[in-house]
Write a protein that holds these residues in place. Structure first.
Motif, PDB file in Angstrom:
ATOM      1  N   ASN A 599     -41.818   5.603 -17.353  1.00 37.84           N
ATOM      2  CA  ASN A 599     -42.052   4.375 -16.290  1.00 37.84           C
ATOM      3  C   ASN A 599     -43.181   4.476 -15.558  1.00 37.84           C
ATOM      4  N   ASN A 600     -43.519   5.868 -15.023  1.00 40.14           N
ATOM      5  CA  ASN A 600     -44.435   6.265 -14.498  1.00 40.14           C
ATOM      6  C   ASN A 600     -45.874   6.820 -14.485  1.00 40.14           C
ATOM      7  N   ILE A 601     -45.808   6.087 -16.317  1.00 34.96           N
ATOM      8  CA  ILE A 601     -46.834   6.882 -16.548  1.00 34.96           C
ATOM      9  C   ILE A 601     -47.948   5.062 -17.449  1.00 34.96           C
ATOM     10  N   ALA A 610     -52.713   7.430 -17.291  1.00 35.66           N
ATOM     11  CA  ALA A 610     -52.619   7.664 -15.772  1.00 35.66           C
ATOM     12  C   ALA A 610     -51.139   8.276 -15.076  1.00 35.66           C
ATOM     13  N   LEU A 611     -51.320   9.338 -14.506  1.00 34.05           N
ATOM     14  CA  LEU A 611     -49.535   9.023 -14.235  1.00 34.05           C
ATOM     15  C   LEU A 611     -49.802   8.991 -12.480  1.00 34.05           C
ATOM     16  N   ARG A 614     -45.495   9.873  -6.839  1.00 38.33           N
ATOM     17  CA  ARG A 614     -46.252   9.479  -5.213  1.00 38.33           C
ATOM     18  C   ARG A 614     -46.389   8.424  -5.262  1.00 38.33           C
ATOM     19  N   GLU A 615     -47.646   8.660  -4.582  1.00 38.13           N
ATOM     20  CA  GLU A 615     -48.854   7.811  -3.924  1.00 38.13           C
ATOM     21  C   GLU A 615     -49.867   8.077  -4.602  1.00 38.13           C
ATOM     22  N   TRP A 616     -50.009   9.098  -5.272  1.00 37.06           N
ATOM     23  CA  TRP A 616     -51.398   9.296  -6.175  1.00 37.06           C
ATOM     24  C   TRP A 616     -51.312   8.814  -7.883  1.00 37.06           C
ATOM     25  N   ILE A 617     -51.843   7.674  -8.142  1.00 35.50           N
ATOM     26  CA  ILE A 617     -52.899   8.052  -9.461  1.00 35.50           C
ATOM     27  C   ILE A 617     -53.242   9.049 -10.163  1.00 35.50           C
TER      28      ILE A 617
END
Lengths: 719, 152
Positions: A599-601, A610-611, A614-617
């Motif tokens: 669910n982070n993809i 994109a992945l 934490r705070e970066w994509i």
């Protein structure tokens, strides 16, 4: 012709070494060491260059080296003191000499105007000392006999001391009896102290160049007999004035002896007849010496120690070396690399055949492994070189920039003996030059500012190297004002590199210096403001597999720290599996590894995704798809993501099947026999003898885009 | 060796690709070795089988059949790799079998006929006739893929 070319090449190679020795010696003099050993080494270096240049008819080089050498000779003989100004002049001359040598080596013709000014300065320094020297000779006559006190009477050496007076005649010199050769042959017999006696010299206007006017006073200490000494003068005995005085086999501090030898050892313009006043003075001194033998022995002992040390020193600097072509060393390194791989393959296959009970074989294999590692280390050490040569070059940069900016700067170096692979040293020269320039030009304040801040007017740039856990760490530190963070931030905002209103930490602000298109100096100077900033430095350091970091303290300076691999032949890598293939990810670019959660993809369409970490994509790259190793995208649930840093400071995540290992791999060129491959930096050979590709995190993203946008292009590119 | 002979005599290594015989000048051949497992090269044309470790050198291997426009072979231990050198770079050519070494004179090398049934003729500089055999002389410069340059 060919032979001549190779001799010429040797000459220039030797020039390199001499220039290095010259620079080294001058730096020591600059540091306050004016011992005769140092001055002599400097003199020898210039003299050797002059001699070689003469043989190749490089007349401009000879002219300059001669003027240079003359000044050094004055210093050597104590007629000119090596003041700060003189040392500075000498350093400048060394730079000039190095330029002249380089011009000659490249076969270009020298523009005499380029060195005219320095030549005049050298001649001037020389001229002023000549007058001074004459005065000294007349005035300090009392001082001159001092040389004798220790020289002859108290002598721990076995052998005899001879006092020789030798005055070549015009006829003998014209007949080809070169006096210097005779002096040299005496030197072969033992230690000599030679002073030139030029009382017969007429004023310059009346001087005839083909007339022999000089005489030589030589005190020689040798274990060889009188016959050997006489032999040196065999051919000139009849035509020249030669007087040899033998003070007895075992020299004792007898006043009588000293009296005899005194006049000839005096560097007085009036030579004969002996002046009784001096003889008396010397006799008195000698008696004093005899009365206090203990003290003198102690001095003598101390002197012997010093001499011993000097000999040790010269022995270390003249350690036995041979010149070997780099090609041969490289071939050896390749072979040894192959040996290591072969040994690993052998061990693996033996391990498969023999499961137990063959301890002999196993211990033999272990021994073999140890030996191969030792051989590999030793061979790599051949190519390793101390960073000294590199650091010395920086001395010149500092001087040039200091001159141009009107700052007073001293370069201090540490850890010059730290050894790094030759290729690393070579590729380090440009970035380091840039950093040193920056440090002097931007890092250090102007002299007025320094004084106002209560610092000494002399700024210091410290350059140091050290080994640290298998890497070499080089730091460039200045004691300047530190980074003006407010100004940096303001510049970055003005140039749109940072959104206005963003809050940045101090480290983040410092790191803005590395951004492309950022120039720190408020006024662009000709030295380091050529539009090439620290971003270029950072890129070239990263290309070497290194990292650069910065730290700064307002008011007390800035430190740049470089961490580099010891060699470009091996690399630390993460071994990963992608489909059925094995790839290596350079460890220097890896930031972290993680198990991606589905669910982070974020799918971006057209196969891109994109992945969120934490705070970066960050862009997510399926390595298997990007390199054509698999046809269907990898299941993120059964994969590992490797977060990597790319040059432009952007990050991306590489998706691989699994991480197998972390190890050092030998870098092999794939370009040489095949060509460049997008996404692949080089290849290596694994323990099983198979080739594995080393990923290039910079271009893998390009390959990724290409394969999505134009799937046919990759195969068409092969033609 | 007799100099005049050396000028017009050529030693060639002949080998089989599919049902056809080819040869290359022995001076270009560094060695012949058995097939070993290759590592695939990303983004490579289909006829590039991959790379192998040749005593520390990374050696690309081409499937010569595929390169000459024939059906690509499935490499196995029956196959051989001819390591050739051309303009300073080394390449392995995957062939079915090496047949023999032949010595031919200039007069035995005939120009390539103009007709062509497939695009393989561009790789051939001449045809050697020897004891009833027809052996095509390969042009290495044409067979080896152009070096990939950044612009590619």
């Amino acid at each position: 012709m060919d032979q001549m070319a190779s001799i010429r090449q040797t000459f220039f190679q030797e020039c390199e070494e001499q220039l290095q020795a010259l620079e080294e010696g001058l730096m020591e003099m600059d540091g306050g060491d004016h011992s005769s050993e140092v001055v002599n080494s400097v003199f020898r270096a210039v003299h050797s260059i002059k001699g070689g240049a003469g043989a190749f008819k490089l007349s401009e080089l000879v002219e300059f080296a001669h003027a240079f050498e003359t000044v050094l000779d004055e210093i050597r003989s104590g007629k000119l003191s090596a003041s700060h100004d003189i040392t500075k002049l000498l350093l400048k001359s060394a730079d000039q000499l190095s330029d002249l040598v380089a011009t000659c080596r490249d076969g270009a013709s020298i523009n005499p105007a380029s060195y005219r000014q320095l030549l005049d300065e050298l001649k001037q320094a020389n001229g002023s000392s000549a007058g001074q020297a004459e005065d000294e000779n007349w005035d300090d006559i009392d001082f001159t006999p001092m040389t004798i006190d220790i020289g002859t009477p108290v002598d721990a050496d076995p052998g005899q001391s001879f006092q020789i007076y030798f005055k070549p005649s015009t006829g003998a010199v014209q007949a080809g009896n070169e006096p210097i050769l005779i002096l040299r042959s005496l030197l072969e017999l033992g230690q000599t102290v030679v002073s030139c006696e030029f009382s017969d010299l007429p004023p310059l206007a009346e001087l005839k160049v083909d007339e022999a006017l000089l005489g030589f006073n030589i005190s020689l200490r040798t274990e060889r007999g009188l016959a050997a000494v006489r032999e040196c003068f065999e051919f000139v005995e009849d035509s020249c004035v030669v007087r040899i005085e033998e003070p007895g086999a075992t020299p004792t501090p007898e006043a009588g002896n000293v009296t005899v030898t005194a006049p000839v050892a005096l560097e007085t313009p009036t030579e004969l007849p002996p002046m009784p006043k001096f003889a008396e003075a010397i006799a008195a001194k000698a008696e004093a010496a005899a009365a206090e033998p203990v003290v003198l022995t102690a001095i003598e002992g101390g002197k012997a120690d010093a001499q011993q040390q000097k000999q040790d020193k010269s022995a270390s600097s003249a350690s036995a070396t041979i010149r070997v072509e780099l090609d041969r060393v490289d071939r050896l390194i390749n072979l040894v690399g192959e040996l290591v791989i072969n040994q690993a393959i052998l061990a693996q296959s033996v391990g498969q055949v023999i499961t137990s009970g063959a301890s002999d074989v196993n211990s033999g294999l272990e021994e073999l492994e140890r030996l191969t590692r030792d051989i590999q280390d030793s061979v790599m050490a051949i190519r390793a070189q101390p960073v000294k040569s590199l650091f010395q070059r920086m001395g010149r940069i500092v001087r040039e920039v200091a001159d141009a900016t009107g700052k007073i700067v001293r370069l201090r170096t540490e850890g010059e003996t730290t050894e790094v692979d030759k290729t690393v040293i070579e590729s380090l020269a440009d970035p380091l030059t840039h950093m040193i320039r920056n440090a002097v030009d931007h890092g250090l304040e102007t002299t007025e500012d320094r004084l106002r801040a209560g610092k000494s007017e002399e700024g210091t740039v410290r350059l140091s190297a050290a080994h640290q856990s298998g890497r070499v760490v080089i730091t460039v530190a200045d004691d300047g004002g530190g980074i003006n963070r407010a100004k940096v931030l303001e510049t970055a905002r003005r140039k749109g590199l940072v959104p206005s209103g963003a809050q940045l930490s101090e480290t983040e602000i410092d790191n803005l210096l590395f951004l492309p298109g950022f120039s720190t100096a408020a006024e662009v100077s000709s030295i380091s403001g050529r539009g090439v900033g620290m971003d270029v430095v950072r890129r070239s350091i990263q290309a070497l597999g290194g990292r650069i970091s910065i730290s700064s303290k307002p008011g007390s300076g800035t430190v740049f720290t470089l961490s580099l691999p010891l060699t470009l032949a091996v690399l630390d890598g993460v071994v990963v599996s992608v489909a059925d293939d094995v790839f290596i990810v350079p460890l220097t670019s890896v930031v972290e590894t993680l198990q991606p959660e589905v669910n982070n993809i974020l799918p971006l369409g057209q196969g891109h995704s994109a992945l969120r970490i934490r705070e970066w994509i960050v862009p997510l790259i399926d390595v298997g798809m990007a390199l054509g190793a698999r046809k269907t995208p990898i299941d993120p649930a059964n994969s590992v993501a490797i977060l990597v840093d790319t040059e432009d400071r952007s990050r991306c995540a590489l998706l691989v099947d699994r991480i197998d290992d972390q190890r050092q791999v030998v870098i092999k060129s794939i370009e040489r026999n095949y060509g460049e491959i997008p996404g692949i930096a080089a290849a290596t050979i694994l323990g099983n003898g198979r080739v594995a590709m080393i990923l290039d995190v910079e271009t893998i993203t390009e390959g990724n885009q290409k394969s999505f946008e134009a799937p046919k292009r990759a195969s068409a590119g092969g033609r | 060796m007799d100099n005049e002979k050396a000028h017009d005599r050529h030693e060639l290594i002949a080998f089989k690709v599919g049902d056809q015989e080819f040869c290359v000048d022995i001076m270009n051949v560094r060695e012949i070795r058995g097939w070993t497992a290759t590592t695939p090269i990303p983004h490579a044309p289909p006829y590039v089988v991959g790379v192998i470790n040749l005593r520390g050198t990374v050696l690309p291997v081409l499937d010569l059949a595929g390169r000459l426009g024939k059906d690509a072979v499935t490499p196995s231990h029956r196959h051989a790799i001819i390591v050739v050198q051309d303009e300073g770079r080394m390449t392995g050519l995957l062939v079915e079998a090496v047949s023999d070494i032949v010595t031919v004179g200039d007069e035995m090398i005939h120009p390539t006929p103009e007709v062509s049934d497939n695009d393989g003729s561009m790789f051939i500089t001449g045809i050697v006739t020897l004891e009833g055999r027809m052996i095509s002389l390969l042009s290495l410069a044409a067979v080896l893929p152009a070096r990939q340059i950044k612009a590619a």
